[in-house]
Design a protein around this motif. Structure first.
Motif, PDB file in Angstrom:
ATOM      1  N   TRP A  40       0.740  -1.352  -0.046  1.00  0.00           N
ATOM      2  CA  TRP A  40      -0.178   0.216   0.101  1.00  0.00           C
ATOM      3  C   TRP A  40       0.466   0.898   0.494  1.00  0.00           C
ATOM      4  O   TRP A  40       0.487   2.491  -0.784  1.00  0.00           O
ATOM      5  N   ASP A  56       1.810   1.997  -3.820  1.00  0.00           N
ATOM      6  CA  ASP A  56       0.870   1.691  -4.159  1.00  0.00           C
ATOM      7  C   ASP A  56       0.783   4.008  -4.281  1.00  0.00           C
ATOM      8  O   ASP A  56       0.979   4.529  -5.018  1.00  0.00           O
ATOM      9  N   LEU A  57       0.918   4.113  -2.221  1.00  0.00           N
ATOM     10  CA  LEU A  57       1.127   6.115  -2.600  1.00  0.00           C
ATOM     11  C   LEU A  57       2.015   6.583  -3.360  1.00  0.00           C
ATOM     12  O   LEU A  57       1.502   7.033  -3.613  1.00  0.00           O
ATOM     13  N   ARG A  58       3.173   6.492  -2.891  1.00  0.00           N
ATOM     14  CA  ARG A  58       3.831   6.850  -3.676  1.00  0.00           C
ATOM     15  C   ARG A  58       3.879   6.834  -4.949  1.00  0.00           C
ATOM     16  O   ARG A  58       4.006   8.150  -5.313  1.00  0.00           O
ATOM     17  N   GLY A  79      -6.974   6.345  -3.489  1.00  0.00           N
ATOM     18  CA  GLY A  79      -6.000   6.664  -1.874  1.00  0.00           C
ATOM     19  C   GLY A  79      -6.292   6.839  -0.565  1.00  0.00           C
ATOM     20  O   GLY A  79      -4.992   5.993   0.231  1.00  0.00           O
ATOM     21  N   LEU A 130      -6.107   2.913  -0.020  1.00  0.00           N
ATOM     22  CA  LEU A 130      -5.154   2.665   0.462  1.00  0.00           C
ATOM     23  C   LEU A 130      -4.804   2.789   2.081  1.00  0.00           C
ATOM     24  O   LEU A 130      -3.647   1.841   2.109  1.00  0.00           O
ATOM     25  N   LEU A 131      -4.616   3.813   2.672  1.00  0.00           N
ATOM     26  CA  LEU A 131      -4.794   4.444   4.300  1.00  0.00           C
ATOM     27  C   LEU A 131      -5.723   3.359   4.653  1.00  0.00           C
ATOM     28  O   LEU A 131      -5.090   2.612   6.426  1.00  0.00           O
ATOM     29  N   TYR A 161      -4.175  10.997   3.177  1.00  0.00           N
ATOM     30  CA  TYR A 161      -4.756  11.755   2.078  1.00  0.00           C
ATOM     31  C   TYR A 161      -3.705  13.323   1.591  1.00  0.00           C
ATOM     32  O   TYR A 161      -3.413  13.581   0.902  1.00  0.00           O
ATOM     33  N   LEU A 193      -0.704  13.867   1.344  1.00  0.00           N
ATOM     34  CA  LEU A 193       0.517  13.883   0.708  1.00  0.00           C
ATOM     35  C   LEU A 193       0.193  13.650  -0.834  1.00  0.00           C
ATOM     36  O   LEU A 193       1.096  14.459  -1.795  1.00  0.00           O
ATOM     37  N   ILE A 242       6.133   9.434   3.151  1.00  0.00           N
ATOM     38  CA  ILE A 242       5.478   7.659   2.997  1.00  0.00           C
ATOM     39  C   ILE A 242       6.313   7.193   4.028  1.00  0.00           C
ATOM     40  O   ILE A 242       5.474   5.718   4.693  1.00  0.00           O
TER      41      ILE A 242
END
Length: 234
Positions: free
Chosen positions: A92, A95-97, A134, A137-138, A152, A155, A222
């Motif tokens: 995850w 994926d956020l990055r 997003g 994912l968190l 989010y 980010l 991250i």
């Protein structure tokens, strides 16, 4: 439902323009994107857009309620581009990055559009999908609802903030960009140690200041989010 979708169907033009093209919302957004990429957001007018389409400018308002509606649709197009091909993995955090860098890179492909796209909320399907992805994912990482939203927000604003800055650099004339980059070596790198001890000490590394800081910033963020998630499971 998007603003453009609320324009009455009967107002939408089905006859070809003088250039032989049948207008559509997507075609208008395509033309607006090309026009702003070439001439800049400040120079954009619906009159110029109509000329590029070979249509009377008023035809645009058969598909968009006003210029703001069109520009928000254009901003949402960039978000859609950034999400194209995205597939979540088992990581995850990675994926956020990836999501953040996709948003950043999409804005940088269109630096003239990034003038407004990085600071607006489109309220349209592509943005809604990106935000849902997003935050999802968190949530998957184990954060509670409020924390997932806050992380989010942090980010995406980090990515878009860097995009706005770096897009501004790209809008400079090449000579200006080159002069700014060279200044870190010529002006800052040669300052006397007795007056500027810290700058003198790191002078060999100062040219790094001429590049984008988006990836180091995202890596720090991250890593902090990943560490917080790990602590929640202990």
């Amino acid at each position: 439902m998007a603003e453009s979708e609320r324009v009455p169907v009967e107002r939408k033009r089905r006859r070809p323009t003088s250039s032989g093209v049948v207008l559509s919302a997507d075609l208008i957004v395509d033309a607006a994107c090309e026009l702003i990429d070439a001439q800049g957001a400040q120079a954009f007018t619906v009159r110029k857009l109509g000329a590029a389409l070979g249509a009377d400018p008023s035809a645009v308002y058969r598909y968009f309620r006003n210029t703001e509606d069109l520009l928000l649709a254009l901003a949402d197009r960039l978000i859609g581009e950034s999400m194209a091909g995205f597939t979540p993995s088992d990581d995850w955090a990675a994926d956020l990055r990836d999501l953040a860098l996709r948003a950043y890179r999409s804005a940088l492909r269109h630096p003239q559009i990034a003038v407004f796209s990085t600071v607006r909320v489109t309220g349209r399907p592509h943005e809604q999908h990106a935000v849902d992805t997003g935050i999802g994912l968190l949530l998957r990482a184990g954060f509670d609802d409020a924390t997932a939203v806050r992380h989010y927000h942090t980010l995406v604003d980090t990515a878009l903030g860097h995009a706005a800055v770096d897009a501004g650099v790209l809008r400079l004339a090449p000579a200006q960009r080159a002069a700014d980059e060279q200044a870190w070596q010529d002006e800052y790198g040669n300052l006397p140690a007795e007056d500027y001890p810290s700058l003198h000490r790191v002078r060999e590394h100062l040219p790094l200041m001429g590049g984008s800081a988006v990836e180091p910033a995202l890596d720090l963020l991250i890593a902090a989010i990943r560490q917080e998630a790990a602590e929640r499971t202990e």
